[in-house]
Scaffold this motif. Structure first.
Motif, PDB file in Angstrom:
ATOM      1  N   GLN A  69       0.844  -1.195   0.000  1.00  0.00           N
ATOM      2  CA  GLN A  69       0.000   0.000   0.000  1.00  0.00           C
ATOM      3  C   GLN A  69       0.881   1.246   0.000  1.00  0.00           C
ATOM      4  O   GLN A  69       1.858   1.328   0.750  1.00  0.00           O
ATOM      5  CB  GLN A  69      -0.904   0.006   1.227  1.00  0.00           C
ATOM      6  N   TYR A  70       0.528   2.203  -0.855  1.00  0.00           N
ATOM      7  CA  TYR A  70       1.273   3.440  -0.947  1.00  0.00           C
ATOM      8  C   TYR A  70       0.355   4.617  -0.666  1.00  0.00           C
ATOM      9  O   TYR A  70      -0.854   4.470  -0.513  1.00  0.00           O
ATOM     10  CB  TYR A  70       1.923   3.585  -2.332  1.00  0.00           C
ATOM     11  N   LYS A 113       3.886   6.760 -16.244  1.00  0.00           N
ATOM     12  CA  LYS A 113       4.794   7.623 -15.480  1.00  0.00           C
ATOM     13  C   LYS A 113       4.137   8.901 -14.979  1.00  0.00           C
ATOM     14  O   LYS A 113       4.639   9.518 -14.035  1.00  0.00           O
ATOM     15  CB  LYS A 113       6.029   7.957 -16.323  1.00  0.00           C
ATOM     16  N   ASP A 114       3.030   9.320 -15.588  1.00  0.00           N
ATOM     17  CA  ASP A 114       2.362  10.539 -15.143  1.00  0.00           C
ATOM     18  C   ASP A 114       0.857  10.381 -15.306  1.00  0.00           C
ATOM     19  O   ASP A 114       0.326  10.540 -16.411  1.00  0.00           O
ATOM     20  CB  ASP A 114       2.857  11.747 -15.938  1.00  0.00           C
ATOM     21  N   LEU A 115       0.173  10.083 -14.216  1.00  0.00           N
ATOM     22  CA  LEU A 115      -1.260   9.859 -14.292  1.00  0.00           C
ATOM     23  C   LEU A 115      -2.056  11.156 -14.405  1.00  0.00           C
ATOM     24  O   LEU A 115      -3.284  11.121 -14.527  1.00  0.00           O
ATOM     25  CB  LEU A 115      -1.735   9.054 -13.082  1.00  0.00           C
ATOM     26  N   GLU A 254       1.422   4.627 -10.871  1.00  0.00           N
ATOM     27  CA  GLU A 254       2.174   5.795 -11.340  1.00  0.00           C
ATOM     28  C   GLU A 254       3.650   5.562 -11.054  1.00  0.00           C
ATOM     29  O   GLU A 254       4.089   5.548  -9.902  1.00  0.00           O
ATOM     30  CB  GLU A 254       1.692   7.070 -10.654  1.00  0.00           C
ATOM     31  N   GLY A 255       4.397   5.362 -12.099  1.00  0.00           N
ATOM     32  CA  GLY A 255       5.816   5.076 -11.957  1.00  0.00           C
ATOM     33  C   GLY A 255       6.450   4.931 -13.326  1.00  0.00           C
ATOM     34  O   GLY A 255       5.786   5.015 -14.358  1.00  0.00           O
ATOM     35  N   GLY A 290       7.033   8.516  -5.549  1.00  0.00           N
ATOM     36  CA  GLY A 290       7.705   8.974  -4.349  1.00  0.00           C
ATOM     37  C   GLY A 290       9.202   8.762  -4.338  1.00  0.00           C
ATOM     38  O   GLY A 290       9.884   9.167  -3.398  1.00  0.00           O
ATOM     39  N   GLY A 291       9.736   8.091  -5.357  1.00  0.00           N
ATOM     40  CA  GLY A 291      11.170   7.871  -5.461  1.00  0.00           C
ATOM     41  C   GLY A 291      11.611   6.465  -5.133  1.00  0.00           C
ATOM     42  O   GLY A 291      12.730   6.061  -5.485  1.00  0.00           O
ATOM     43  N   GLU A 292      10.781   5.694  -4.436  1.00  0.00           N
ATOM     44  CA  GLU A 292      11.153   4.323  -4.095  1.00  0.00           C
ATOM     45  C   GLU A 292      11.075   3.422  -5.331  1.00  0.00           C
ATOM     46  O   GLU A 292      10.365   3.711  -6.285  1.00  0.00           O
ATOM     47  CB  GLU A 292      10.275   3.770  -2.975  1.00  0.00           C
ATOM     48  N   THR A 293      11.797   2.311  -5.269  1.00  0.00           N
ATOM     49  CA  THR A 293      11.861   1.377  -6.387  1.00  0.00           C
ATOM     50  C   THR A 293      11.301   0.028  -5.955  1.00  0.00           C
ATOM     51  O   THR A 293      11.616  -0.465  -4.869  1.00  0.00           O
ATOM     52  CB  THR A 293      13.305   1.215  -6.886  1.00  0.00           C
TER      53      THR A 293
END
Length: 497
Positions: A69-70, A113-115, A254-255, A290-293
């Motif tokens: 969950q994000y 990448k951009d919702l 989104e990523g 958020g930057g996490e992978t």
């Protein structure tokens, strides 16, 4: 070394396109140059269940909850049956058709990448739709998509929500030809009529009568698309597809895909080199907003990332590997400008008009407002580092043509403008649809060079057929497969705008 294999690949449909096979499917004895195009009888989805599902099941057993969950209540699925890279109109259409076909039978995720879609090609398009193409495949794709748009409420309405509205305007498409272009227009028209496209040929006198505001002194023939030709709101179509697809259970993440993961499978034989171990793609590394992978394992991956599809393919070694992997996916971004202008004495009603120079225009809203544009020549392609608009391009390349073709446009004043990216196929300006021959689970649907927005509903259905049924059942798109790139057999479309 690959001549015999390549010639077979170009002729064969999806079932025999792949050059990887399970070793149990191969004869016990085979010559050194063995290549049996009929040995694959399973469709790709069955093959993925067979070879990849075991990896997914192992991961599921390790996790108490298969989802992380994000923030903003977004869900990241660790494992999916089908991953679609690119959440624009093509990727969303593919997700819709797959989810609608299989319902709860598949887990599908779309990575975008951009919702907000602020810079997405889908929403920056002019939204035109026509059937005036020179290739059978493009005509049929647009024909079905036009039917889909007309019946969009039947396809994309979500229960207990208002039906979608895409503001389809069937005002038509008018291609103009000078004397030098008459023969090509006549040839294309013959094919269009054979396919029952709603297209009419107009003589100079007919155009003068029908469009008195249009200067046709230097024009010999016109091709007018009538029923099912015009334009629509691209954002509304994308939003309707996403809304319906999400209601059916698709996850939108989104990523941005940063790399592919690979796995050696000794149970699969490689047709290019029987002594080579099969190394397939089975996961992606995703950098989240958020930057996490995070890693996502998939059974099938479909690259539908528009102008970035070539870059995504390279992460899977397409274009920088050996054998069939040495051929790149020839897609790159090309920037195109659209200008919104006012001409107080311009025509109140008009089709989308395509001048022989490549300049196009059509009405936009009411009160004599219009949009226009033109593709630059190859030597003047603008840089793609940003979406800045070259305002001088209108003055240098477009305004004189507008004023000549429609005298009332001499008073045209640009009020705003924007730029967007074409997913430009520099090889032959046509889409690449289908599997890569070196992987049994990597598919492409990109490179439509400006006409993807109008063909998206049909493209999504075609990809669904390939994956769930093992081949094309409605529109045969075999000629648009990756094999033509390897065999160096371009498939040119004459009517690119």
């Amino acid at each position: 070394m690959y001549t015999r294999k390549v010639s077979l690949i170009v002729r064969l449909n999806l079932k025999s396109f792949l050059c990887v096979k399970h070793k149990s499917d191969l004869p016990t004895r085979q010559p050194d140059n063995y290549y049996d195009p009929d040995a694959i009888h399973e469709n790709p989805l069955e093959r993925c269940k067979r070879f990849v599902k075991r990896d997914i099941n192992e991961l599921w057993k390790k996790a108490n909850d298969p989802f992380d969950q994000y923030e903003d209540d977004k869900i990241f699925p660790k494992t999916v049956d089908i991953l679609i890279v690119g959440g624009g109109v093509i990727g969303s259409s593919i997700a819709y058709w797959l989810q609608n076909k299989c319902r709860d039978g598949l887990t599908i995720a779309v990575i975008e990448k951009d919702l907000s879609y602020a810079k997405a090609s889908s929403v920056l398009s002019c939204g035109g739709i026509r059937q005036q193409f020179s290739l059978k495949e493009n005509i049929e794709l647009s024909q079905f998509s036009a039917e889909f748009l007309r019946d969009i409420k039947d396809y994309l309405t979500v229960p207990e929500q208002q039906p979608p509205e895409i503001n389809f305007n069937p005002s038509g498409y008018l291609f103009l030809a000078t004397e030098n272009g008459v023969d090509i227009m006549l040839k294309n028209h013959q094919l269009q009529k054979e396919l029952n496209a709603n297209v009419e040929l107009l003589s100079k006198d007919m155009m003068k009568t029908k469009f008195p505001w249009l200067n046709v002194d230097d024009i010999e023939l016109g091709s007018l698309g009538t029923l099912n030709s015009g334009w629509f709101d691209p954002w509304s179509l994308l939003n309707a597809l996403r809304n319906k697809t999400k209601s059916l259970g698709t996850y939108y993440v989104e990523g941005e895909v940063e790399d592919f993961g690979f796995k050696v499978d000794t149970s699969i034989a490689v047709e290019e080199d029987p002594n080579k171990e099969y190394e397939g793609v089975n996961s992606v590394k995703v950098k989240l907003k958020g930057g996490e992978t995070q890693q996502m394992v998939f059974g099938i991956c479909i690259v539908a990332a528009g102008a970035e599809s070539g870059n995504v393919a390279r992460m899977a070694k397409v274009g920088n590997g050996k054998g069939f992997l040495s051929t790149p996916l020839p897609i790159e971004p090309r920037k195109r400008f659209v200008y919104y202008y006012h001409a107080p004495k311009g025509p109140s009603m008009s089709p989308m008009v395509i001048d022989p120079s490549g300049t196009y225009f059509r009405p936009d809203s009411f009160n004599n407002h219009y949009i226009c544009g033109k593709s630059p020549c190859d030597t003047e392609e603008p840089e793609t580092v940003n979406l800045d608009v070259d305002h001088d391009f209108f003055e240098k390349e477009i305004w004189a043509t507008l004023a000549h073709r429609v005298p009332a446009f001499e008073e045209a004043k640009v009020k705003s403008s924007w730029a967007g990216f074409y997913d430009y196929n520099w090889y032959d300006q046509n889409g690449v649809i289908g599997a890569h021959p070196s992987y049994f689970n990597l598919f492409f649907a990109a490179g439509f060079s400006g006409h993807g927005i109008q063909q998206a509903p049909a493209i999504g259905r075609a990809v669904m057929e390939m994956i769930t049924e093992g081949g094309y059942n409605t529109i045969d798109l075999s000629r648009l497969g990756f094999g033509r790139l390897i065999a160096e057999q371009p498939l040119y479309e004459q009517n690119i705008v």
